[in-house]
Design a protein around this motif. Structure first.
Motif, short mmCIF file in Angstrom:
data_model
loop_
_atom_site.label_atom_id
_atom_site.label_comp_id
_atom_site.label_asym_id
_atom_site.label_seq_id
_atom_site.Cartn_x
_atom_site.Cartn_y
_atom_site.Cartn_z
N SER A 106 0.84 -1.21 0.00
CA SER A 106 0.00 0.00 0.00
C SER A 106 0.87 1.25 0.00
CB SER A 106 -0.91 0.02 1.23
OG SER A 106 -0.12 0.08 2.40
N ARG A 107 2.14 1.10 0.37
CA ARG A 107 3.05 2.24 0.37
C ARG A 107 3.73 2.45 -0.98
NH1 ARG A 107 6.09 0.81 6.09
NH2 ARG A 107 4.24 1.10 7.40
N ALA A 108 3.46 1.55 -1.92
CA ALA A 108 4.19 1.59 -3.19
C ALA A 108 3.63 2.64 -4.13
CB ALA A 108 4.13 0.22 -3.86
N THR A 109 4.50 3.19 -4.97
CA THR A 109 4.07 4.06 -6.05
C THR A 109 4.87 3.72 -7.30
OG1 THR A 109 3.86 6.34 -6.82
CG2 THR A 109 5.68 5.91 -5.33
N TYR A 110 4.18 3.78 -8.42
CA TYR A 110 4.84 3.59 -9.72
C TYR A 110 4.74 4.85 -10.55
CZ TYR A 110 4.65 -1.14 -8.01
OH TYR A 110 4.79 -2.23 -7.21
N ASP A 111 4.23 5.91 -9.93
CA ASP A 111 4.01 7.19 -10.60
C ASP A 111 5.36 7.83 -10.97
OD1 ASP A 111 1.96 9.58 -10.92
OD2 ASP A 111 3.76 10.37 -9.93
N LEU A 112 5.51 8.15 -12.24
CA LEU A 112 6.80 8.69 -12.70
C LEU A 112 7.18 9.96 -11.93
CD1 LEU A 112 6.43 6.62 -14.98
CD2 LEU A 112 7.35 8.31 -16.56
N GLY A 113 6.21 10.85 -11.73
CA GLY A 113 6.51 12.10 -11.05
C GLY A 113 7.01 11.87 -9.63
N ALA A 114 6.36 10.94 -8.91
CA ALA A 114 6.76 10.67 -7.52
C ALA A 114 8.16 10.06 -7.47
CB ALA A 114 5.74 9.73 -6.86
N VAL A 115 8.41 9.08 -8.33
CA VAL A 115 9.71 8.40 -8.34
C VAL A 115 10.82 9.37 -8.75
CG1 VAL A 115 11.08 6.56 -9.43
CG2 VAL A 115 8.69 6.13 -8.77
N HIS A 116 10.58 10.12 -9.83
CA HIS A 116 11.62 11.04 -10.32
C HIS A 116 11.91 12.16 -9.31
CE1 HIS A 116 10.42 9.91 -14.74
NE2 HIS A 116 11.00 8.92 -14.09
N SER A 117 10.90 12.61 -8.57
CA SER A 117 11.11 13.68 -7.59
C SER A 117 12.07 13.25 -6.48
CB SER A 117 9.79 14.10 -6.95
OG SER A 117 8.94 14.64 -7.92
#
Lengths: 258, 258
Positions: free
Chosen positions: B20-31
């Motif tokens: 539930s803590r995971a993100t695959y969103d490019l903006g979140a990862v790149h930030s």
């Protein structure tokens, strides 16, 4: 004085670039590991996968066999974190343990010079390589759990509900890494520019040079909604103050050449 | 609004633990990559060596082909650092580039609960996997050098002696990593304790629970011995203030559940 222990220089840990910044001193390398909140642990997931994996983990140096060992003596690295079942399986199945690489880096400042190519960081970094295996006995597990908890906040373990119960013991996985090699690098001081730029007034009159010291700050503790302890305990208050003082001093001391 | 780009979920980047803590969103990862001073880059040094290697490097997301791309669009990762000749050789010789794993982690707080097992960090982490190749053309190299310099201090590039001369261009090595997969994890909020501890007054009356927010602080810039610019330039002064404000707010905001 006893001689300092050093990690043996093998092909895979010998620093070639800027080797005057290198250290193999156990105390120096272990100190970077022990003061870094998150370590990055790399391993090869499987022969079919082209990419190495990296997991962020909490880790601390220690010796269950010789618990009174100093930071500058031979130590294992205990790792705790969201250990994937894949990592655990690999560490359990490998005959000598799973080969891992552990890295920690502390940035102490941005070093701003006349030209971008001479820009640098003041920093301390450490890299360890060794074989990871799950800790098997409850005694060693509790030893490592205390080290890890007290790494987050010194003295925290004895100020919480301990010992862990059976469910907690079973659900906690700790890896012990037997270190094969290690090395560190340290950069301190101000910018180093070249005469081709330093001797040109149209550059030096325009470009500010120096260091922006960088350090981790701990904010005053903020109680949870369910906290019942009215005052912030002394061990916690003191830890926050001491870490802040030490972090700031380290970054400011790094501005000057050693 | 356009849909958010996400990294494809493949076996090697799908987060299984606390997903539930995971993100695959490019903006979140790149930030996370772009706001972390040092990235840890892992690769396999050679088939004979059991251990993966990790190098600390400076890195930033960018697109030379589409320089106006936003942080939430497909981007490459440009890496700069003390690139070992070994890493360079591997990146040059591998037919598709060298498989690397890039990790960045920001700690936003220590989460202190009733029992050690529920202790945690508030954090943001990012992991990228891709193929690294040396940047070949001078145009792309200058593009990446500017991105990397402005990552250290925004606006620094145009306030230094640029462009780099021929010697500097030749001696600088930049790696471009074509990203195959990526993922991130974010933990926010206070401690989560279990009823077995929360309902026992002899524990809750004794153990302080809450969060110690953690953030990186930039100290006021300290001029070098040879600096000739009397006032700290506005872009630098402003950068230090803005980063400090943003870092502190991020850590404090993380104390509360999203």
């Amino acid at each position: 004085m006893a001689p300092n222990f050093e990690y043996p220089k093998k092909p895979q840990n010998t620093v070639k670039r800027y080797n005057s910044r290198a250290t193999y001193d156990l105390g120096a390398v272990h100190s970077v590991i022990n003061t870094t909140s998150v370590l990055h642990v790399s391993f090869a997931p499987s022969p079919d996968e082209p990419f190495p994996a990296i997991l962020p983990m909490i880790g601390v140096m220690g010796s269950f066999e010789y618990p009174s060992s100093g930071i500058d003596e031979p130590l294992d690295c205990y790792l705790h974190g969201y250990v994937s079942s894949r990592l655990m399986r690999l560490a359990r199945e490998a005959p000598n343990g799973l080969p891992v690489c552990i890295a920690a880096t502390k940035v102490d400042g941005f070093v701003l010079s006349l030209t971008p190519n001479s820009h640098s960081y003041n920093y301390r970094s450490a890299v360890l390589q060794g074989y990871a295996r799950p800790v098997e006995t409850d005694e060693e597990k509790v030893y490592a759990m205390q080290l890890i908890t007290d790494k987050v906040v010194a003295g925290r373990w004895e100020n919480t509900r301990v010992p862990p119960d059976n469910v907690e013991m079973t659900s906690t996985t700790i890896l012990r890494v037997k270190i094969e090699t290690g090395s560190g690098k340290v950069r301190q001081g101000g910018p180093h520019d070249e005469p081709k730029d330093e001797n040109r007034a149209e550059i030096t009159d325009k470009v500010w040079t120096g260091v922006v010291p960088v350090y981790e700050t701990l904010h005053a503790p903020i109680p949870s909604a369910t906290n019942k302890v009215k005052q912030i305990p002394a061990y916690l208050d003191q830890y926050v103050s001491e870490v802040n003082k030490s972090n700031r001093e380290t970054a400011l001391n790094a501005v000057n050449e050693p």
